[in-house]
Scaffold this motif. Structure first.
Motif, PDB file in Angstrom:
ATOM      1  N   ASP A   1      31.810 -25.949  84.931  1.00  0.00           N
ATOM      2  CA  ASP A   1      32.783 -25.355  84.004  1.00  0.00           C
ATOM      3  C   ASP A   1      32.280 -25.454  82.575  1.00  0.00           C
ATOM      4  OD1 ASP A   1      34.327 -25.053  86.274  1.00  0.00           O
ATOM      5  OD2 ASP A   1      35.795 -26.589  85.721  1.00  0.00           O
TER       6      ASP A   1
ATOM      7  N   SER B   1      31.551 -30.004  89.541  1.00  0.00           N
ATOM      8  CA  SER B   1      32.269 -28.783  89.148  1.00  0.00           C
ATOM      9  C   SER B   1      32.677 -28.816  87.677  1.00  0.00           C
ATOM     10  CB  SER B   1      33.481 -28.548  90.048  1.00  0.00           C
ATOM     11  OG  SER B   1      34.386 -29.620  89.954  1.00  0.00           O
ATOM     12  N   VAL B   2      33.028 -29.979  87.164  1.00  0.00           N
ATOM     13  CA  VAL B   2      33.395 -30.064  85.751  1.00  0.00           C
ATOM     14  C   VAL B   2      32.190 -29.734  84.864  1.00  0.00           C
ATOM     15  CG1 VAL B   2      33.001 -32.558  85.488  1.00  0.00           C
ATOM     16  CG2 VAL B   2      34.694 -31.399  84.060  1.00  0.00           C
ATOM     17  N   GLU B   3      30.994 -30.095  85.327  1.00  0.00           N
ATOM     18  CA  GLU B   3      29.792 -29.746  84.584  1.00  0.00           C
ATOM     19  C   GLU B   3      29.524 -28.245  84.650  1.00  0.00           C
ATOM     20  OE1 GLU B   3      26.738 -33.365  84.821  1.00  0.00           O
ATOM     21  OE2 GLU B   3      27.552 -32.816  86.797  1.00  0.00           O
TER      22      GLU B   3
ATOM     23  N   PRO C   1      43.534 -26.041  79.847  1.00  0.00           N
ATOM     24  CA  PRO C   1      42.278 -26.308  80.557  1.00  0.00           C
ATOM     25  C   PRO C   1      42.403 -26.227  82.082  1.00  0.00           C
ATOM     26  CG  PRO C   1      42.637 -27.933  78.832  1.00  0.00           C
ATOM     27  CD  PRO C   1      43.887 -27.117  78.927  1.00  0.00           C
ATOM     28  N   ARG C   2      43.574 -26.557  82.629  1.00  0.00           N
ATOM     29  CA  ARG C   2      43.744 -26.483  84.088  1.00  0.00           C
ATOM     30  C   ARG C   2      43.673 -25.042  84.568  1.00  0.00           C
ATOM     31  NH1 ARG C   2      49.084 -29.425  85.519  1.00  0.00           N
ATOM     32  NH2 ARG C   2      49.702 -27.955  83.923  1.00  0.00           N
ATOM     33  N   TYR C   3      44.216 -24.104  83.793  1.00  0.00           N
ATOM     34  CA  TYR C   3      44.133 -22.686  84.152  1.00  0.00           C
ATOM     35  C   TYR C   3      42.663 -22.260  84.208  1.00  0.00           C
ATOM     36  CZ  TYR C   3      44.517 -17.641  83.971  1.00  0.00           C
ATOM     37  OH  TYR C   3      44.379 -16.302  84.242  1.00  0.00           O
TER      38      TYR C   3
ATOM     39  N   LEU D   1      37.764 -20.620  86.952  1.00  0.00           N
ATOM     40  CA  LEU D   1      36.326 -20.762  87.149  1.00  0.00           C
ATOM     41  C   LEU D   1      35.981 -21.234  88.556  1.00  0.00           C
ATOM     42  CD1 LEU D   1      35.293 -22.208  83.687  1.00  0.00           C
ATOM     43  CD2 LEU D   1      34.858 -19.910  84.585  1.00  0.00           C
ATOM     44  N   ALA D   2      36.829 -22.072  89.136  1.00  0.00           N
ATOM     45  CA  ALA D   2      36.589 -22.508  90.516  1.00  0.00           C
ATOM     46  C   ALA D   2      36.645 -21.316  91.467  1.00  0.00           C
ATOM     47  CB  ALA D   2      37.616 -23.563  90.933  1.00  0.00           C
TER      48      ALA D   2
ATOM     49  N   SER E   1      40.985 -21.596  77.919  1.00  0.00           N
ATOM     50  CA  SER E   1      40.394 -22.903  78.216  1.00  0.00           C
ATOM     51  C   SER E   1      40.824 -23.937  77.181  1.00  0.00           C
ATOM     52  CB  SER E   1      38.871 -22.814  78.297  1.00  0.00           C
ATOM     53  OG  SER E   1      38.297 -22.626  77.029  1.00  0.00           O
TER      54      SER E   1
ATOM     55  N   LYS F   1      40.018 -24.107  84.549  1.00  0.00           N
ATOM     56  CA  LYS F   1      39.338 -24.801  85.648  1.00  0.00           C
ATOM     57  C   LYS F   1      39.594 -24.083  86.974  1.00  0.00           C
ATOM     58  CE  LYS F   1      39.037 -29.223  87.968  1.00  0.00           C
ATOM     59  NZ  LYS F   1      39.417 -30.616  88.012  1.00  0.00           N
ATOM     60  N   GLY F   2      40.837 -23.707  87.221  1.00  0.00           N
ATOM     61  CA  GLY F   2      41.163 -22.990  88.450  1.00  0.00           C
ATOM     62  C   GLY F   2      40.521 -21.621  88.507  1.00  0.00           C
TER      63      GLY F   2
END
Length: 109
Positions: free
Chosen positions: A68, A64-66, A37-39, A44-45, A33, A41-42
């Motif tokens: 994460d 969703s950012v919250e 961070p994009r990895y 966790l999504a 992370s 984020k994906g």
């Protein structure tokens, strides 16, 4: 007939040639992370989507950012030994504690 058997055996042995998806620990996810961070984020999504409505329930009031951020903060709050557990299981447990489902799990999900 023998050549058909050999062809089938060859094809079946090739079916296991694909590498398995890497499993991450909570500590590895925290490191990723910070590096990418994009990895994170994906990742966790995908985890959140797979368990949403069954193991945790979205209130519809949190972005969703919250989510994460809550998971990352929850991972950071764990003891180092606990962070060695499977990142997906840890993330779902954090979400489930914060957003428990008040209804029976949905079928087929």
């Amino acid at each position: 007939m023998r050549s058909l058997f050999l062809l089938a055996a060859f094809c079946l042995s090739g079916a296991h040639a694909w590498p398995t998806a890497p499993r991450l620990t909570g500590a590895q996810l925290l490191a990723r992370s910070e590096q990418d961070p994009r990895y994170a984020k994906g990742y966790l999504a995908g985890v959140a989507d797979a368990a949403q409505g069954r193991l945790w329930c979205d209130t519809g009031r949190v972005k969703s950012v919250e989510l994460d951020g809550l998971v990352i903060a929850g991972l950071k709050a764990l003891a180092e030994k606990e962070r060695q557990g499977d990142a997906a299981h840890l993330a779902v447990a954090i979400l489930a504690r914060r957003f428990p489902c008040t209804h029976p799990p949905q079928a087929g999900g």
